[in-house]
Write an enzyme that holds these catalytic residues in place. Structure first.
Site, PDB file in Angstrom:
ATOM      1  N   THR A   1     -22.816   7.665  -3.365  1.00 22.31           N
ATOM      2  CA  THR A   1     -21.845   6.390  -3.091  1.00 22.31           C
ATOM      3  C   THR A   1     -22.400   5.440  -4.279  1.00 22.31           C
ATOM      4  O   THR A   1     -23.289   4.861  -4.311  1.00 22.31           O
ATOM      5  CB  THR A   1     -22.583   5.782  -1.641  1.00 22.31           C
ATOM      6  OG1 THR A   1     -22.203   6.770  -0.840  1.00 22.31           O
ATOM      7  CG2 THR A   1     -21.731   4.594  -1.146  1.00 22.31           C
TER       8      THR A   1
ATOM      9  N   LYS B   1     -15.062   5.424   0.325  1.00 23.80           N
ATOM     10  CA  LYS B   1     -16.401   5.489   1.025  1.00 23.80           C
ATOM     11  C   LYS B   1     -17.031   4.152   1.252  1.00 23.80           C
ATOM     12  O   LYS B   1     -17.557   3.930   2.233  1.00 23.80           O
ATOM     13  CB  LYS B   1     -17.147   6.320  -0.098  1.00 23.80           C
ATOM     14  CG  LYS B   1     -18.683   6.300   0.322  1.00 23.80           C
ATOM     15  CD  LYS B   1     -19.138   7.035   1.301  1.00 23.80           C
ATOM     16  CE  LYS B   1     -20.682   6.917   1.595  1.00 23.80           C
ATOM     17  NZ  LYS B   1     -21.195   7.682   2.582  1.00 23.80           N
TER      18      LYS B   1
ATOM     19  N   LYS C   1     -27.948  -1.551  -0.075  1.00 24.48           N
ATOM     20  CA  LYS C   1     -27.215  -1.325  -1.435  1.00 24.48           C
ATOM     21  C   LYS C   1     -25.698  -1.008  -0.974  1.00 24.48           C
ATOM     22  O   LYS C   1     -25.014  -1.428  -2.046  1.00 24.48           O
ATOM     23  CB  LYS C   1     -28.094  -0.070  -1.839  1.00 24.48           C
ATOM     24  CG  LYS C   1     -27.208   0.308  -3.208  1.00 24.48           C
ATOM     25  CD  LYS C   1     -27.499   2.047  -3.442  1.00 24.48           C
ATOM     26  CE  LYS C   1     -26.245   2.617  -2.695  1.00 24.48           C
ATOM     27  NZ  LYS C   1     -26.018   3.872  -2.949  1.00 24.48           N
TER      28      LYS C   1
END
Lengths: 281, 281
Positions: B88, B165, B234
């Site tokens: 990701t 995503k 994150k």
């Protein structure tokens, strides 16, 4: 006799119940008279004549107005009569109104509704109920006849169903806001957001909220009808009020309030509350 | 060879693929060697020997480190080789890395994953993919062998799957935060929140996100494992970065960042990201 009151009344009429109906604007009740309902001249008249009174109004103030005072439901229900209160209100209001009914030897139960008008017409409503258990048992067949697919019991504390309803509406507006942000981000980043939405709603988010409201956001179509944004904002105010009195921080509700306020300033109060997406534009 | 890399590798081994594996901490690869994988001494060695290289690391920096430079995947893949990048990351990073691979006559596709470790072991992962169409077609059977239940194609723009995503992870953390606020409000208001959650997840919110994460919040159990809160933070940073570069306001992501930051200060970085609920306490 609003968006939900009307189809619920029609459902009850279809099941053969004799109904005396009242609406502040009498004209709105007219179509129901043609379907077999009888028009009452006042709330007082409805209460005097009925074993059970259903009410659904848009806020706490309107509910207090039809319930309290010499002409209200509480003072005019016969002893043992039941007030089934379907409005989305502050939990504390339910507690207060139950006490007033008890003084008059009648009953008040909370039965707020999850479901939009189309769900009411399809008899797919969910009622969240709380209050005295024997009274709930009396009311349940009527809720079913009124269009309940599910009746969810939250116990004896009369305000519990109202808390559950506020928590639920909060979940919905939070989901709508998140989808609005994600779809806007996807669009501005150049991806096929219809495909993304299809993926999401076939996997982790395979549920009606994301399918139905997501499709509205994808089409940017928030026509008047459904659940009015101004009523959504009213519910968010109730959530914030409940959060404050319970000592529960509600930062997402604060954010929703801010976005809905911005929409009100854009004149979107009568649009569906999915129009919260417009605050991002 | 982290939480997802390990079960995906095991899935590929079970399907009979010959695998050369590398992990910065070699010991973590040990159990996989017993299952038939061969340990490589470096990323370079993996790239030189393989037709297709899967990578999954925790952030953009780590991906750049294993991909770029004289010892990286891009410089050492044979011509026509494929780098399947499952991390990701920021969409712009995918675009940059694809360009570097093209300079080396190899291919880079984006294949970020929706799914937790238990879904990987059950072969129920969803891969979001984008990049050159013929390369995607080559990779798909391997993704299936690696544990894909669904492969969702977002087209030729290599960064599209990364956008999708980020939008998806944003939806999850927004849903968790909303549930945490609602359950806390319900608890502090004295209702049976397990019953409320059961109602919600059998009606409007009948989907895995609300069922699984909701149960964790109800139990107030955010043990280490699953998806670490620091990694969730994150991802929220990436969402905010993408929002900024695309010109899309993300107020709910800003709120999630604030709550997750508060959790980091409580030392909850290694707990499941559902521990965002602790910021309300």
């Amino acid at each position: 006799m609003g968006n939900l009151g009307t189809p619920i009344t029609e459902n009850l009429l279809q099941k053969g119940h004799a109904l005396l109906v009242y609406n502040r604007t009498a004209a709105k009740a007219q179509p129901l008279l043609e379907k077999g309902a009888t028009l009452a001249a006042s709330v007082k008249q409805v209460a005097e004549a009925s074993d059970m009174v259903f009410s659904i109004v848009s806020d706490d103030g309107a509910l207090n107005q039809i319930t309290l005072g010499a002409d209200g439901i509480a003072a005019n229900l016969k002893p043992g009569g039941v007030h089934i209160s379907m409005s989305t209100i502050l939990p504390a209001t339910a507690t207060q109104l139950q006490a007033v009914h008890q003084q008059h030897k009648s009953h008040y139960i909370a039965a707020p509704i999850m479901g939009r008008p189309e769900a009411a017409r399809a008899r797919k409503l969910n009622f969240l109920v709380s209050g005295e258990a024997p009274v709930i048992q009396l009311a349940k067949p009527l809720l079913t006849d009124g269009g309940a697919a599910g009746i969810w019991e939250f116990g004896n504390e009369v305000n519990a169903a109202n808390v559950a309803k506020l928590c639920s509406n909060f979940m919905i507006i939070s989901a709508i806001e998140a989808m609005a942000e994600a779809i806007n981000l996807g669009n501005k980043s150049g991806i096929d957001t219809a495909k993304w939405h299809a993926m999401l709603t076939q996997t982790l988010f395979a549920s009606p909220v994301y399918i139905n409201y997501g499709n509205m956001i994808l089409k940017d179509a928030y026509a008047p009808g459904g659940f009015a944004l101004r009523l959504g904002l009213k519910d968010v105010h109730l959530v914030l009020q409940q959060g404050e009195s319970a000592g529960a921080p509600m930062p997402t509700a604060e954010l929703a309030k801010k976005q809905l306020d911005a929409c009100m300033q854009q004149g979107l109060g009568e649009h569906d509350w999915t129009a919260i997406a417009m605050a991002l534009k």
